[in-house]
Design a protein around this motif. Structure first.
Motif: not given
Length: 233
Positions: A80-96
């Motif tokens: 519930d706390e995790i935003r799985v699609n959160q991006v870093n400063h270059v737009g990479l997600t956890a999936l990337h």
């Protein structure tokens, strides 16, 4: 370690920081500072303070470390706390990051937990672009299976097949693109055929309506003529 760096991690006043450093740091005549190990013992035990990180940061770190067991635990306990699609400063997600780590299990887990399969970084690279560029055939195949867009374009107008180097990935993407083309052609032909069938039915009904209307008009004209003849007699 500069004082301002320590101050960022430990929530105490600046004067307290200075006092503890004076207590545990020895200054030699050469001016070199030797930090005793007790300062770290103090930070962890005496003050009883702990550095905490956001669930999103932990998720990314676990994916990068290819720690599948920990990833499962985090997703189960902190979903519930995790935003799985959160991006870093270059737009990479956890999936990337999972793709870059060539971690097939992590990619599966992220996809099953709502990861955006077509998320793009600041350069327009999707996870499929990344897998294709790295030559990770298994991950590319998994992404295609889950519905990744094989026609997605980067900022340079490149599709995943354009950045692929591995022959296996190129064949995979070619087959998928061909399948999409055939499917679209089939759908187009199907729609056209159905449209033709519908148009034929419409014409048949229209002709039937016209015929019925003409028959009705003829009957009315005959009745009118009969009445007119009866009046003349």
């Amino acid at each position: 370690m500069p004082l301002f760096v320590l101050k960022q991690f430990v929530d105490i006043s600046f004067s307290e920081t200075v006092n503890y450093f004076r207590k545990w740091i020895q200054v030699e005549s050469s001016g070199t500072l030797h930090v005793c190990g007790e300062i770290f013992h103090w930070m962890s035990n005496d003050i009883k303070r702990r550095i905490s990180f956001s669930a999103d940061s932990v998720l990314t770190a676990v994916v990068q470390d290819a720690d599948t067991t920990e990833l499962v635990r985090i997703l189960n306990n902190y979903g519930d706390e995790i935003r799985v699609n959160q991006v870093n400063h270059v737009g990479l997600t956890a999936l990337h990051h999972g793709v870059l780590s060539n971690n097939l299990d992590a990619v599966k887990l992220l996809l099953c937990n709502g990861a955006n399969i077509n998320a793009q970084d600041i350069h327009g690279f999707s996870p499929l672009h990344t897998a294709a560029a790295c030559g990770f055939t298994q991950i590319a195949s998994l992404l295609v299976l889950y519905g990744a867009d094989v026609f997605s374009l980067t900022m340079q107008k490149e599709m995943p097949i354009d950045v692929a180097k591995d022959i296996g990935v190129i064949r995979l993407l070619s087959e998928e693109m061909r399948r999409h083309f055939h499917q679209e052609l089939f759908l187009t032909a199907f729609v056209c055929r159905k449209a033709s069938d519908v148009w034929t039915l419409v014409k048949q009904h229209a002709l039937r309506l016209v015929d019925d209307f003409m028959q009705m008009m003829i009957q009315l004209w005959k009745r009118h003529r009969t009445k007119h003849e009866n009046k003349q007699e």
